[in-house]
Write an enzyme that holds these catalytic residues in place. Structure first.
Site, short mmCIF file in Angstrom:
data_model
loop_
_atom_site.label_atom_id
_atom_site.label_comp_id
_atom_site.label_asym_id
_atom_site.label_seq_id
_atom_site.Cartn_x
_atom_site.Cartn_y
_atom_site.Cartn_z
N ASP A 1 110.98 82.94 -23.67
CA ASP A 1 111.22 82.59 -25.07
C ASP A 1 110.21 83.28 -25.99
O ASP A 1 110.56 83.80 -27.05
CB ASP A 1 111.10 81.07 -25.28
CG ASP A 1 112.41 80.38 -24.93
OD1 ASP A 1 113.41 81.10 -24.72
OD2 ASP A 1 112.42 79.14 -24.86
N ASP B 1 104.00 82.40 -26.77
CA ASP B 1 103.80 81.98 -25.38
C ASP B 1 104.11 83.12 -24.42
O ASP B 1 104.90 84.00 -24.73
CB ASP B 1 104.74 80.81 -25.05
CG ASP B 1 104.30 79.54 -25.77
OD1 ASP B 1 103.14 79.49 -26.21
OD2 ASP B 1 105.13 78.61 -25.88
N GLU C 1 103.82 80.92 -32.59
CA GLU C 1 105.06 80.28 -32.17
C GLU C 1 104.87 78.77 -32.07
O GLU C 1 104.02 78.30 -31.31
CB GLU C 1 105.47 80.86 -30.81
CG GLU C 1 106.63 80.17 -30.15
CD GLU C 1 106.87 80.69 -28.72
OE1 GLU C 1 106.15 81.61 -28.28
OE2 GLU C 1 107.79 80.16 -28.08
N ASP D 1 106.05 83.42 -22.02
CA ASP D 1 107.27 83.18 -21.24
C ASP D 1 108.43 83.95 -21.88
O ASP D 1 108.23 84.69 -22.84
CB ASP D 1 107.57 81.68 -21.15
CG ASP D 1 107.69 81.05 -22.54
OD1 ASP D 1 107.79 81.80 -23.54
OD2 ASP D 1 107.68 79.81 -22.62
#
Ligand code: 0RA
Length: 683
Positions: A513, A509, A436, A511
């Site tokens: 997103d 990541d 990402e 998180d």
């Protein structure tokens, strides 16, 4: 002595019936897999299904309305129904009760008609029967309420421990004056585990409740103190509404219920504005994941009837017939057939093979659907429009794809510029990291072992493939890059044997997103590259969430829990070594060194018992330098990765639908309440 033990008659011979009983159940214990599939957890649950099936048969015959299932604290399971009660009187010629016959003689799958006991014991449609459960249980007790009395027979590993005998009277105030209740204890020497899973029981019985309308299930797990009730007045009509609850539907469900000779056909059909087809097929309440004759008959009739109607009513010209593929787009259907002698085929015996079912389903759907379309012109119009749209899109998609393919975009001639490929060419040794963001991509490129690790950075969000067609997808640069890197092609040209990397690793990541991108990627794999998942080629990287540092020692942690443990450990180690150092220095007469706090950004600093520590939280992959990324996440010796596997296609596509479907509200709800669990989604 128990009636079925090998009793020598005065004449010296075994009685014929005794021998059949004994020989009858011996093979079940010798080769349990032949009767219940396996001795794993799945096989264990079959013990419940066999007993419940008998009660469901009694309900389908119109004599029972309730079935109770209780998972006991002591490891036993009780199944009770309010049917007529299995007959207990002794038959003149066989000298046995129907009860004993049911519990000790294997019943061929779905046999109609009478058996040795003279009763139509298995008027039902189900499998091998209660005797199998009995044979694989250390203890079993059956109680029957009939004629105001309660009768009982007990068994050990399938052998009766005495005759059927009355043990009491049915209480006048008991609302259920008749019925059958069975309690059994699975034999731990047979099964890998004897622990029943409440969730498995609930899921199975819920679909049974849908398939037998009007039947009440009351399911209790005494171990956790929970009771669930299932009752669906609409039967499979309720089922299809449930299945489509998060969808935009095109029509009120079409319901068909008719029998042709011995075959009972029940079907619910509803179109949604989805792209894929969902057909759930059942034979005798048993799910057939690979479909079979009922599905074939259904598809033939659907294509024929809709085509006829569309041509007759001027929607399409004779020359531009709609295809089966067009009919299937957005189609949701539940097909349930009931028949005397189901035959199953295929590798997993999951495909219905009876040819007469094909004819029956085809005839029933042809007739009923034609009538429905004639009688509901408005709904018919909506369905036809949907099908025509699919046909147009099919033609457009083919044209677009052909041109894409002609241009050689996917030929693998030009690997994408953003791909940092590896030098090794044997796919079995190669890994592709899908990363990402460009910055993390940069770290990964520097940190990797370029001999066998390739890096493909993805910018921003990739396309939501659940909602896009193949032609549109291939217009998306990020997806095009992925497909070219895989080397497999896509759609009709898809060939998994051409996969260039046998480990494809999603690295995002930690998180929300990152979770979203991961889910989008997994949807892409699930829809278009399922063999990459099935072949065990898809992985999810597990970057650490924290670095804990005490003095010069640093360790990584992958969860809050681990962070706390690591911190404790490092502090203890530091104290121990500080003490050792102090002792040494005292001997040498040197002064003590002051400890310094590290000065990394994004950190929490503190001290425990005077030992200073810092904890760095990694908010994204980009915060790790190439060396850190290598040692924590990419080094095959030290990394931890999750292998993605296709577990339960229905469940997954449901999760994907909630996450990716058109309805905004459910999606939002899911992401906010499950952001953490989505991360570990096991597809
Ligand atoms: C055959 C005949 C009759 C009842 C049953 C079978 C029966 C079997 C099971 C298995 C589980 N629950 C059941 N309930 C009923 C009754 C015949 C009669 O009463 O005339």
């Amino acid at each position: 002595m128990a009636k079925t033990d090998k009793v020598k008659k005065p004449s010296g011979g075994y009685t014929a019936e005794n021998i059949t009983v004994l020989e009858g159940l011996e093979p079940v214990r010798k080769r349990p897999g032949m009767y219940i599939g396996s001795t794993s957890e799945t096989g264990l649950h079959h013990l419940i299904w066999e007993i419940v099936d008998n009660s469901v048969d009694e309900a389908m015959a119109g004599h029972a309305t309730k079935i109770g299932v209780l998972i006991q604290k002591d490891g036993g399971v009780t199944v009770a129904d309010n049917g007529r009660g299995i007959p207990v009187d002794i038959h003149k010629t066989t000298k046995k009760s129907a009860l004993e016959t049911v519990m000790t003689v294997l019943h061929a799958g779905g046999k109609f008609g009478g058996d040795a006991s003279g009763y139509k014991v298995s008027g039902g449609l189900h499998g091998v029967g209660a005797a199998v459960t009995n044979a694989l249980s250390t203890n079993m007790t059956v109680q029957v309420k009939r004629d105001g009395k309660i009768y009982e027979q007990k068994y050990k590993i399938g052998k009766p421990q005495g005759m059927v005998k009355p043990v009491g009277k049915v209480d006048k105030s008991d609302p259920e004056q008749t019925g059958t209740m069975t309690t059994f204890y699975p034999d731990a020497t047979i099964f890998e585990t004897v622990e029943f899973k409440f969730k498995t029981v609930l899921q199975h019985l819920r679909s049974q409740a849908y398939l037998t309308k009007g039947l009440h299930f009351i399911i209790t797990d005494e171990r956790v103190g929970l009771t669930y009730q299932y009752y669906f007045e609409g039967g499979i009509l309720s089922y299809i509404k449930q299945l489509n609850r998060n969808k935009k539907v095109k029509n009120a469900p079409i319901y068909i219920n008719k029998s042709v000779e011995d075959v009972l056909v029940e079907i619910a059909i509803q179109y949604t504005d989805d792209f894929d087809e969902r057909i759930l097929a059942y034979a005798n309440n048993e799910y057939n994941p690979e479909g079979g004759m009922h599905v074939t008959g259904f598809r033939t009739a659907l294509t024929r009837t809709i085509n006829n109607y569309a041509t007759k009513n001027g929607y399409v010209k004779e020359s531009e017939k709609l295809t089966g593929e067009d009919m299937r787009e957005g189609l949701a259907a539940i097909i349930s057939v009931k028949l005397p002698n189901p035959q199953f085929e295929g590798q997993t015996k999951a495909k219905l093979g009876n040819p007469e079912v094909r004819t029956a389903v085809e005839a029933v759907v042809n007739e009923a659907l034609e009538i429905y379309l004639e009688e509901h012109p408005q709904e018919a119009g909506k369905v036809i429009e949907k099908v025509i749209l699919a046909a147009k899109a099919r033609l457009a998609a083919r044209a677009a794809r052909d041109s894409v393919i002609r241009k050689g975009v996917l030929e693998g001639l030009a690997l994408p510029g953003k791909l940092a490929d590896c030098s090794e060419s044997d796919p079995a040794k190669c890994e592709l990291y899908i990363v990402e963001g460009d910055s993390a991509g940069g770290s990964a490129k520097q940190g990797r072992d370029r001999r066998f690790q390739a890096i493909l950075p993805l910018r921003g969000k990739i396309l939501n493939v659940e909602r896009a067609r193949l032609d549109k997808m291939l217009g998306n640069q990020e997806i095009k890059n992925l497909v070219i890197a895989f080397g497999t092609g896509i759609g009709e040209l898809y060939d998994v044997s051409k996969l260039r990397y046998h480990r494809v690793i999603i690295m995002t990541d930690a998180d929300v997103d990152g979770a979203h991108i991961r889910t989008l990627l997994m949807t892409l794999f699930y829809r278009y590259f399922p063999d990459i998942i099935k072949g065990g080629h898809l992985y999810i990287a597990q970057p650490p969430l924290f670095q804990v540092k005490v003095g010069k020692n640093a360790e990584y942690a992958f969860s809050d829990d681990e962070r706390d443990k690591v911190l404790k450990k490092l502090v203890a180690e530091s104290k121990a070594s500080a003490k050792a150092r102090k002792d040494k220095k005292k001997e040498a007469g040197e002064p003590e060194e002051p400890e310094e706090l590290s000065t990394v950004e994004e950190t929490t600093a503190g001290a425990i018992d005077g030992v200073k520590y810092t904890i760095q939280r990694y908010k994204g992959l980009g915060e790790m330098n190439p060396g850190q990324l290598w040692e924590t996440t990419m080094d095959p010796v030290r990394r931890v990765m999750l292998q993605v596997n296709i577990n339960d296609a229905e469940k997954v596509s449901e999760i994907f639908e909630v996450l990716m479907g058109d309805e905004v509200a459910p999606r939002k709800r899911f992401i906010t309440t499950h952001a953490k669990t989505v991360k570990n989604l096991d597809i």
